[in-house]
Design a protein around this motif. Structure first.
Motif, PDB file in Angstrom:
ATOM      1  N   ALA A  49      41.849  45.911  33.317  1.00 15.43           N
ATOM      2  CA  ALA A  49      42.424  45.033  32.584  1.00 15.43           C
ATOM      3  C   ALA A  49      42.528  43.651  33.405  1.00 15.43           C
ATOM      4  O   ALA A  49      42.376  42.504  32.593  1.00 15.43           O
ATOM      5  N   LEU A  50      42.982  43.752  34.719  1.00 14.45           N
ATOM      6  CA  LEU A  50      43.071  42.489  35.641  1.00 14.45           C
ATOM      7  C   LEU A  50      41.702  41.836  35.691  1.00 14.45           C
ATOM      8  O   LEU A  50      41.682  40.708  35.188  1.00 14.45           O
ATOM      9  N   ILE A  51      40.492  42.605  35.845  1.00 16.84           N
ATOM     10  CA  ILE A  51      39.179  42.236  36.034  1.00 16.84           C
ATOM     11  C   ILE A  51      38.706  41.428  34.683  1.00 16.84           C
ATOM     12  O   ILE A  51      38.125  40.297  34.558  1.00 16.84           O
ATOM     13  N   ALA A  52      38.980  41.938  33.515  1.00 13.79           N
ATOM     14  CA  ALA A  52      38.790  41.902  32.176  1.00 13.79           C
ATOM     15  C   ALA A  52      39.395  40.243  31.860  1.00 13.79           C
ATOM     16  O   ALA A  52      38.563  39.443  31.427  1.00 13.79           O
ATOM     17  N   ALA A  53      40.630  40.057  31.952  1.00 18.76           N
ATOM     18  CA  ALA A  53      41.075  38.926  31.999  1.00 18.76           C
ATOM     19  C   ALA A  53      40.506  37.870  32.726  1.00 18.76           C
ATOM     20  O   ALA A  53      40.646  36.734  32.346  1.00 18.76           O
ATOM     21  N   LEU A  54      40.404  38.239  33.947  1.00 18.16           N
ATOM     22  CA  LEU A  54      40.190  37.048  35.003  1.00 18.16           C
ATOM     23  C   LEU A  54      38.432  36.626  34.497  1.00 18.16           C
ATOM     24  O   LEU A  54      38.126  35.524  34.618  1.00 18.16           O
ATOM     25  N   VAL A  55      37.580  37.625  34.316  1.00 18.08           N
ATOM     26  CA  VAL A  55      36.339  37.432  33.788  1.00 18.08           C
ATOM     27  C   VAL A  55      36.412  36.422  32.358  1.00 18.08           C
ATOM     28  O   VAL A  55      35.723  35.410  32.385  1.00 18.08           O
ATOM     29  N   LYS A  56      37.315  36.879  31.739  1.00 22.94           N
ATOM     30  CA  LYS A  56      37.457  36.201  30.304  1.00 22.94           C
ATOM     31  C   LYS A  56      37.906  34.796  30.405  1.00 22.94           C
ATOM     32  O   LYS A  56      37.255  33.860  29.637  1.00 22.94           O
ATOM     33  N   HIS A  57      38.513  34.417  31.398  1.00 23.90           N
ATOM     34  CA  HIS A  57      38.855  33.011  31.649  1.00 23.90           C
ATOM     35  C   HIS A  57      38.153  32.174  32.864  1.00 23.90           C
ATOM     36  O   HIS A  57      38.304  31.189  33.246  1.00 23.90           O
ATOM     37  N   VAL A  93      36.268  33.457  35.601  1.00 20.69           N
ATOM     38  CA  VAL A  93      36.147  34.060  37.081  1.00 20.69           C
ATOM     39  C   VAL A  93      34.677  34.584  37.074  1.00 20.69           C
ATOM     40  O   VAL A  93      34.465  35.633  36.049  1.00 20.69           O
ATOM     41  N   ARG A  94      33.718  34.550  37.943  1.00 21.16           N
ATOM     42  CA  ARG A  94      32.414  35.045  37.990  1.00 21.16           C
ATOM     43  C   ARG A  94      32.649  36.473  38.741  1.00 21.16           C
ATOM     44  O   ARG A  94      33.328  36.787  39.539  1.00 21.16           O
ATOM     45  N   GLU A  95      32.142  37.528  37.946  1.00 18.92           N
ATOM     46  CA  GLU A  95      32.067  38.749  38.263  1.00 18.92           C
ATOM     47  C   GLU A  95      31.480  39.089  39.699  1.00 18.92           C
ATOM     48  O   GLU A  95      30.779  38.435  40.295  1.00 18.92           O
ATOM     49  N   GLY A  96      32.617  39.684  40.414  1.00 21.51           N
ATOM     50  CA  GLY A  96      32.324  39.958  42.001  1.00 21.51           C
ATOM     51  C   GLY A  96      32.807  39.004  42.670  1.00 21.51           C
ATOM     52  O   GLY A  96      32.645  39.085  44.048  1.00 21.51           O
ATOM     53  N   SER A  97      33.351  37.827  42.435  1.00 22.54           N
ATOM     54  CA  SER A  97      33.633  36.757  43.336  1.00 22.54           C
ATOM     55  C   SER A  97      35.244  37.042  44.069  1.00 22.54           C
ATOM     56  O   SER A  97      35.800  36.176  44.800  1.00 22.54           O
ATOM     57  N   TRP A  98      35.853  37.917  43.451  1.00 22.52           N
ATOM     58  CA  TRP A  98      37.125  38.138  44.060  1.00 22.52           C
ATOM     59  C   TRP A  98      36.867  39.303  45.362  1.00 22.52           C
ATOM     60  O   TRP A  98      36.026  39.764  45.555  1.00 22.52           O
ATOM     61  N   TRP A  99      38.242  39.258  46.011  1.00 19.41           N
ATOM     62  CA  TRP A  99      38.057  39.983  47.229  1.00 19.41           C
ATOM     63  C   TRP A  99      38.347  41.733  46.851  1.00 19.41           C
ATOM     64  O   TRP A  99      38.807  41.870  45.819  1.00 19.41           O
ATOM     65  N   THR A 100      37.648  42.433  47.519  1.00 21.25           N
ATOM     66  CA  THR A 100      38.019  44.140  47.186  1.00 21.25           C
ATOM     67  C   THR A 100      38.631  44.548  48.437  1.00 21.25           C
ATOM     68  O   THR A 100      38.763  44.213  49.813  1.00 21.25           O
ATOM     69  N   THR A 101      39.130  45.907  48.075  1.00 21.86           N
ATOM     70  CA  THR A 101      39.513  46.682  49.047  1.00 21.86           C
ATOM     71  C   THR A 101      38.543  47.459  49.966  1.00 21.86           C
ATOM     72  O   THR A 101      37.384  47.643  49.375  1.00 21.86           O
ATOM     73  N   GLY A 102      38.740  47.595  51.156  1.00 22.85           N
ATOM     74  CA  GLY A 102      37.712  48.150  51.990  1.00 22.85           C
ATOM     75  C   GLY A 102      37.424  49.540  51.458  1.00 22.85           C
ATOM     76  O   GLY A 102      36.279  49.825  51.665  1.00 22.85           O
ATOM     77  N   LYS A 103      38.200  50.462  51.438  1.00 22.56           N
ATOM     78  CA  LYS A 103      37.871  51.850  51.009  1.00 22.56           C
ATOM     79  C   LYS A 103      37.242  52.148  49.679  1.00 22.56           C
ATOM     80  O   LYS A 103      36.417  52.719  49.531  1.00 22.56           O
ATOM     81  N   THR A 104      37.649  51.423  48.458  1.00 22.98           N
ATOM     82  CA  THR A 104      37.224  51.889  47.277  1.00 22.98           C
ATOM     83  C   THR A 104      36.411  50.933  46.490  1.00 22.98           C
ATOM     84  O   THR A 104      36.019  50.869  45.338  1.00 22.98           O
TER      85      THR A 104
END
Length: 384
Positions: free
Chosen positions: A111-119, A121-132
């Motif tokens: 839901a967080l990703i969906a909200a960011l993209v909706k407003h 934010v380019r897909e994949g431009s956020w930081w990600t966790t190392g493991k998952t």
């Protein structure tokens, strides 16, 4: 209570006698293995002081603790409600049971990703966790994303709300869960090979110290009519290494300079950045390479290389001692921290672990020496 134990009961006395006999047998067996060890006797005294601290406990300001707990709960609720009402972050599962940590759930992250993209934010431009490779929701990750999309109000708001939720500290809840009346009695354990202490249930060393977080410690009170005094040993790890290596240049530096400030001057051109320089100095002492130091601290490789060359030229005996320790650690032999404590390194990690065990183990026993010199009347005053 202990006063109800029938100390003259024959069964009880037989039970105690069995304990004494078992202790004697264990002592004789251990004596076969290690012989006479003044260090072990000393460790019994250290353990007794640690037990005294646990029994003493720390008094807690209950009204202030409850005030902090209520404030955190209200702030968390306000932020999560806003994230739910405006941006669709689910707070309950399919059975309408509230999530313990909505932003840590799969549904919450999606839901967080969906909200960011909706407003915007380019897909994949956020930081990600190392493991998952999931979206990272840490304070730093949210700050970075907010700065990247500072021109979009909704993205900035989402990032701010998430950052507030994830930075609400659990230290007060931990203290509350271990209250005995108006006190906590932290366990002191020394399970690391260096003998370094860990205070848990509740953890005291995780209470805030820097960046304004010291206010978390305000919930702990001195006894009526007393004050709390905090004591710090200045650059004790470095001093342990100076003594163990016998490097006269390094010893002289510690007598006349602030080594962390000096390292900050060399690396950053600014002695006031000593707190940033601290882990770099320890890392170099323990054998961290130029590339690792540069990458971890976002420093130019040539600057770190210059620092490394300066340190090697200035402290050749310390560099040689470090190699000697690595050789012992690599062979699988036990290391001696200079006080008689035997430490078993992992031979496959001897390059950094050997010097690190010596520095940390030496620092630990310098601290224990000071503690054991305290007058007996001070022991009931110790808290941590």
């Amino acid at each position: 209570g202990y006063d109800k134990i029938p100390v003259d009961d024959p069964r009880y006395r037989e039970y105690l006698t069995g304990d004494v006999e078992l202790s004697r047998a264990l002592y004789l067996k251990l004596h076969e293995l290690v012989g006479d060890s003044r260090y072990l006797v000393r460790e019994h005294r250290v353990a007794a002081v640690a037990a005294q601290m646990t029994m003493n406990g720390f008094r807690v300001d209950l009204p202030l603790l409850n005030e902090r707990l209520a404030h955190n709960a209200k702030l968390r609720e306000l932020c999560l409600t806003r994230l739910h009402d405006k941006y669709g972050i689910p707070l309950n599962d399919d059975k309408d049971e509230p999530y313990l940590s909505p932003l840590a759930t799969r549904a919450g992250k999606d839901a967080l990703i969906a909200a960011l993209v909706k407003h915007g934010v380019r897909e994949g431009s956020w930081w990600t966790t190392g493991k998952t490779a999931d979206i990272a929701t840490s304070k730093d990750a949210m700050r970075h994303l907010a700065a990247q999309y500072h021109h979009i109000h909704e993205v900035r708001e989402i990032c701010l709300l998430v950052a507030k939720v994830v930075t609400i500290r659990s230290v007060y809840t931990t203290v509350q869960s271990h209250l005995v009346g108006d006190r906590v009695h932290p366990n002191v354990t020394m399970k690391q090979s260096t003998g370094r202490w860990s205070l848990t249930k509740p953890g005291l060393t995780v209470m805030g110290k820097r960046g304004g977080k010291w206010h978390e410690r305000e919930i702990f009170l001195a006894e009526p009519g007393h004050v709390v005094i905090a004591v710090d040993l200045s650059q004790v790890d470095m001093r342990a290494i100076a003594g163990l290596s016998g490097d006269l240049g390094y010893i002289d530096m510690l007598r006349h300079e602030d080594p962390h400030a000096e390292i900050a001057r060399v690396l950053f051109g600014d002695p006031s950045m000593r707190e940033v320089a601290k882990p770099i100095g320890h890392g170099w002492n323990y054998g961290r390479g130029v590339k690792a130091i540069a990458n971890d601290n976002d420093l130019p490789g040539d600057v770190v290389l210059k620092f490394d060359n300066e340190m090697q030229a200035r402290f050749p005996r310390m560099v040689a001692w470090r190699d000697e320790v690595r050789e012992i650690a690599g062979s699988g032999e036990l290391l001696d921290n200079g006080f008689g404590r035997k430490m078993r390194p992992d031979p496959t990690r001897s390059h950094t672990q050997g010097p690190a065990l010596m520095g940390q183990g030496g620092a630990r026993d310098i601290m224990m020496t000071g503690m054991l010199r305290l007058p007996d009347e001070v022991l009931p005053m110790l808290r941590a």
